[in-house]
Design a protein around this motif. Sequence first.
Motif, PDB file in Angstrom:
ATOM      1  N   LYS A  68     118.358 -18.743 -10.487  1.00  0.00           N
ATOM      2  CA  LYS A  68     118.842 -17.355 -10.518  1.00  0.00           C
ATOM      3  C   LYS A  68     117.794 -16.425 -11.131  1.00  0.00           C
ATOM      4  O   LYS A  68     117.567 -15.319 -10.639  1.00  0.00           O
ATOM      5  N   LEU A  69     117.163 -16.858 -12.184  1.00  0.00           N
ATOM      6  CA  LEU A  69     116.160 -16.013 -12.839  1.00  0.00           C
ATOM      7  C   LEU A  69     114.898 -15.869 -11.987  1.00  0.00           C
ATOM      8  O   LEU A  69     114.246 -14.820 -12.023  1.00  0.00           O
ATOM      9  N   GLN A  70     114.558 -16.899 -11.221  1.00  0.00           N
ATOM     10  CA  GLN A  70     113.388 -16.821 -10.350  1.00  0.00           C
ATOM     11  C   GLN A  70     113.635 -15.951  -9.128  1.00  0.00           C
ATOM     12  O   GLN A  70     112.698 -15.430  -8.535  1.00  0.00           O
ATOM     13  N   HIS A  71     114.903 -15.833  -8.740  1.00  0.00           N
ATOM     14  CA  HIS A  71     115.267 -15.052  -7.547  1.00  0.00           C
ATOM     15  C   HIS A  71     116.340 -14.029  -7.905  1.00  0.00           C
ATOM     16  O   HIS A  71     117.330 -13.878  -7.204  1.00  0.00           O
ATOM     17  N   VAL A  72     116.116 -13.327  -8.996  1.00  0.00           N
ATOM     18  CA  VAL A  72     117.122 -12.404  -9.522  1.00  0.00           C
ATOM     19  C   VAL A  72     117.453 -11.290  -8.524  1.00  0.00           C
ATOM     20  O   VAL A  72     118.598 -10.820  -8.490  1.00  0.00           O
ATOM     21  N   ASP A  73     116.493 -10.914  -7.676  1.00  0.00           N
ATOM     22  CA  ASP A  73     116.782  -9.864  -6.682  1.00  0.00           C
ATOM     23  C   ASP A  73     117.799 -10.356  -5.650  1.00  0.00           C
ATOM     24  O   ASP A  73     118.693  -9.605  -5.249  1.00  0.00           O
ATOM     25  N   LYS A  74     117.684 -11.607  -5.220  1.00  0.00           N
ATOM     26  CA  LYS A  74     118.648 -12.171  -4.262  1.00  0.00           C
ATOM     27  C   LYS A  74     120.030 -12.305  -4.905  1.00  0.00           C
ATOM     28  O   LYS A  74     121.047 -12.024  -4.274  1.00  0.00           O
ATOM     29  N   VAL A  75     120.048 -12.743  -6.153  1.00  0.00           N
ATOM     30  CA  VAL A  75     121.320 -12.885  -6.865  1.00  0.00           C
ATOM     31  C   VAL A  75     121.941 -11.509  -7.083  1.00  0.00           C
ATOM     32  O   VAL A  75     123.155 -11.336  -6.928  1.00  0.00           O
ATOM     33  N   THR A  76     121.115 -10.531  -7.403  1.00  0.00           N
ATOM     34  CA  THR A  76     121.606  -9.156  -7.570  1.00  0.00           C
ATOM     35  C   THR A  76     122.227  -8.651  -6.274  1.00  0.00           C
ATOM     36  O   THR A  76     123.306  -8.053  -6.288  1.00  0.00           O
TER      37      THR A  76
END
Length: 165
Positions: free
Chosen positions: A44-52
């Motif tokens: 999640k932290l590595q792909h925070v934009d996707k999770v957002t």
Amino acid sequence: MRLMSIVHDAQGRAASVTRSLDGVAPLLARLTLGVTFVGTGWGKLQHVDKVTAFFTELGLPAPHFQATLVGATELFGGALLLAGLASRLAALPLLVTMVVAILTAKRADIAGVSDVFGLVEWTYLVLLAWLALNGPGRFSVDGLRAVFSKRAPAPLRADAAVVVR
């Protein structure tokens, strides 16, 4: 009468074996949850934009903040579970994230109560609740601290009053 003695002895031996292994279940639960949450939190932290973007689709308020918060909670909470350090406390925010995940991201997958029990998030929630209520077990940093604190008597302070009765 002899048969009853054999059964009684077998029960005693079985109880002794299970007592010696009583730390294995919480260890396995902590390792399973810890590895899982460290991995999902890191992702999640590595792909925070996707999770957002996903959180935005779900209609969650402050989706970027929540994506970062959930990722950090899973990463650090999972790491604490792996070590067995402050496990009861670490389980609580992770438990909350599972409740929110069920109520938001998994809501569409739930047609009835029985569907909830099939969710992996429900399984995680139950294991987290069990760890929060029962503790991390003796094969943990918390368990080692408990053992050492019981063995080593607290030093007597020089200013402590001695009461003689």
